[in-house]
Write an enzyme that holds these catalytic residues in place. Sequence first.
Site: not given
Lengths: 593, 593
Positions: A442-443
Amino acid sequence: MYRAPVEEIAHTLKSVAGLRKALEAGRFGDLGEDLVDAILAEAGRFATDQIAPLNEIGDTHGAVLEDAAVTTPPGWKELYRNWIDGGWNGLTGPEEFGGQGLPMLLSVAALEMWNSGSLAFGIGPTLTMGAVEALEKHATDELKARYLEQLVTGEWMGTMNLTEPQAGSDLNALKARAEPVGDGTYRIFGQKIYITYGEHDFTDNIIHLVLARLPDAPAGTRGISLFLVPKFFVGDDGSLGARNDVFCSGLEHKLGIHASPTCTMIYGDGKFGDQPGAIGWLIGEENRGLACMFTMMNNARLAVGMQGVAIAETAYQKALAYARERTQGRAPGFKGEGMSPIIEHPDVARMLMTMKALTQGARAICYSCAEALDMARVSEGDEAKAWAERASLITPIAKAFATDIGMEVASLGVQVHGGMGFIEETGAARYLRDARIAPIYEGTNGIQAIDLVMRKLPLSGGDTVKALISDFKADAEAARASNAPRLDGVAEHLDAAIADLETATAYLQLAISEGRQTDALAGATPYLRLFGLTATAAMLARGALADIDAPEADGRAALAKFAAISLAPETAGLCVTITTGADSLEAAQAALA
Amino acid sequence: MYRAPVEEIAHTLKSVAGLRKALEAGRFGDLGEDLVDAILAEAGRFATDQIAPLNEIGDTHGAVLEDAAVTTPPGWKELYRNWIDGGWNGLTGPEEFGGQGLPMLLSVAALEMWNSGSLAFGIGPTLTMGAVEALEKHATDELKARYLEQLVTGEWMGTMNLTEPQAGSDLNALKARAEPVGDGTYRIFGQKIYITYGEHDFTDNIIHLVLARLPDAPAGTRGISLFLVPKFFVGDDGSLGARNDVFCSGLEHKLGIHASPTCTMIYGDGKFGDQPGAIGWLIGEENRGLACMFTMMNNARLAVGMQGVAIAETAYQKALAYARERTQGRAPGFKGEGMSPIIEHPDVARMLMTMKALTQGARAICYSCAEALDMARVSEGDEAKAWAERASLITPIAKAFATDIGMEVASLGVQVHGGMGFIEETGAARYLRDARIAPIYEGTNGIQAIDLVMRKLPLSGGDTVKALISDFKADAEAARASNAPRLDGVAEHLDAAIADLETATAYLQLAISEGRQTDALAGATPYLRLFGLTATAAMLARGALADIDAPEADGRAALAKFAAISLAPETAGLCVTITTGADSLEAAQAALA
């Protein structure tokens, strides 16, 4: 074995993240504290009694792929069924589609507990919830009517298909193609990797949200569109039809979260259907897919932050229990017979307190992020904007700080166990293995830090960050004004941390405004840590002050003091590094290349 | 794949750890730089070409136990044979028993390379070397004659049997028994756990050194004796005879170092021989076993420190190679086509520089410990005492700081790889799994910190630590005097770190002298970190200054600057925590219990 810390969670929600104030002001309609308490208690029971006991077999058995079908570990399918039957999937879902429309604050608290039970279990529904939000905000009414209710109830699960081998953090490089069929649908072609729960046996259908490029789309991220691609087509009556041309071609062999199938998904190679191409429906506008995907991603970032909190909580509980039981040596001042429980040794206590304070700090930060999301939703005008920006500011801190401390706490948990910690059957090492993914997906946390500095500090000309820091100052002031002997020294140490935060913030804001990009980027990760530590110290003080006169609050006051004196001082060095380190990094970078 | 950094190792040995000066002064006889260079190059080749390629199969296959016999992974037995055939086991062994009698400085450099090749391989011979030292110092001539040569050449391996389930860090609780037979031998009974290479197929015989209690021995550690217990009895002619009554009953299922068999050893249950009891011979005096064991343990601690350096080096090399190849996004100032190699992104460069600087710092600290051991051996009188005390002071820092940064660097290595880092086949996660044991075994890092503060700071009334700090001051002074623009700011930041170290040292010394034990113990771990970071900054400056005018030294100067500016400032917060944190810990500890 994990026991959901319902009392601590409730206290943090109500007294640190402002849930009590919001309830009293009627901001969440007729929702009251009684119902909140009941929901938390019930979620705690489910996580403790049903999820946690299946975590170990999830790890040792893992998800298995055979003939493009994925089997989850023994008992997991039934677990998921019980979980959706309990209505847990629809906690925050829209009421018109079968959800309960409850605040995010309750959702993150519940998410924490599911993930403490098992990270590999908790990550699945997170993606479904993101899909719900993306559809609710961006899909046509027809798509909503066809898919939303089953996603809200959890009858079907959703997935998020971004990554391709050459396009991880950089979605510009995305290659998956979408060709218009002419009837409003598209044929999707391409390979996606790292697709969490891309294939499984929990539900009869799986709804993939897929980023792909239309023919002649502009290069880069402005040429990406979002498509809904069901595993099975859905008839007008909701019945499942033929198989769509998408399948799972491989599962990753991972360090941790073994029960969570991490899939390579193949779209449109002709394995299913008359002609190659997975049929998809456009969500939102053409070439605006990234904006839709960000709706999913922001929520997912906070949800991953909760994974950091969750694994830290479990690791702490396990280490605490071990340290109370295991005896070795004689601690100073120990008056018992024979050997002391190792918790009596100052260095072991230091590890446990560090674990507890970091966990509680990350929890408070994440819940505050949920508070801001909720308040933005129920507010209007400038107030709504301010809350939305606050959520936007806290999101990268929630994601990165919480997942970094998840690793730190899990690793300390192994250390507290000594030799036993390295033995797989003990379970402490499993938490460390599981925790390692959260700073990545997620990043990556580096991306979060850059987002914080480059995009969030400038919000409203710097007023957004200023307002949050003001809240920390109010916490320091309240600690000082309380004159509570148990908080002796807290205000002063908090003052020092806040001063470091202000200095670093001003330095980075100036660097950004003067276009000194490398100076800003070089300090991003230390800055995020500085922010997280200061927030931890401030919010633990806030939590302690909320019931400082209650005798049972001894623990909270002691924890706040420990955080202020033993953790927050790290900000001093971080501030020096941020404000003077970029030069040294540039020289070193040149030497590396 | 790992490539031994021979040039960097040689530079650190010669210019940071004083090998060149010692060679020039003839302190190591006729050993010269040419031979040193040749040995390092050859060791580097062996580690790179023969050990490293077998690391992955070691991890995936692991050691296997069947019918009390342990099989090492495919190719490992041959690897060990090649390794001893190369004479590597006897590098520092006594010459009269077939060793080469070379300085410890060469030994630790070689150890680093073996362990970078494979931690699971490197740990085995470490135990043999410890056994050699214990026998050489404490055994009778008869025992030496019978066992030492084969241990020096590596024809047999040695083990170290301390731990029992109830006695880990606390050897007071040891229960294994030794009963005198009457003929000078003893019958040993008991169970030992976590015995590294307790059983394997590398060698025909295994020589166990075992701690046990004689009948009527005093309680506690003053009633522990050390025994030599061979797997097979050895005849007067050196031939192997009957099997002794000791066997491996189980292997641990561990997070990492899978190829290293971690054995449960059963002594004297009657599985072998006419009557129960493993026959052992006393080493050293009765009830003085702990002193003998400490001979082994101190060396083992430095050797484990080398494991921290080793795994950090490998993890760094892997991450660096990946960051040069992998392209994502466009870094500021990047002038190439398309996406930048991720190494160009400041945050990735920051991770890599942190990895490199911590690795190099830990290496320099460990080598300096070896220097002190060597100099103590070749010196006399006060000089010998001063060097011995310096070795004693640095040992816990070498062990704990190096293994802590081993974990930190390995974890950063995973992060640099992004999603790939979590996939087992990539290998980055394996380093993290392997690295996790080193902060635990041979005395947990908490124990090391306590040893540093409680036993090492008081050495020679504080003069020992003072002398080491003076060396750091000289490094700062030299950096200042050099006026080298590439070291701009290094002296100032180093001054600040040294001031923190002095403040914290004085605080802890006062606490000890005033009997405030908890104050001293609470600060032990932060103090060890503070010491390690200051030493890192000082020693990197020393290394850079050694060839500051050489154009190829750009990298070293840049690294020294990065360490001083971006890592050393952490000491400020640590100093605050050490000098003010004990109160907060005590309150918190009370709240935990």
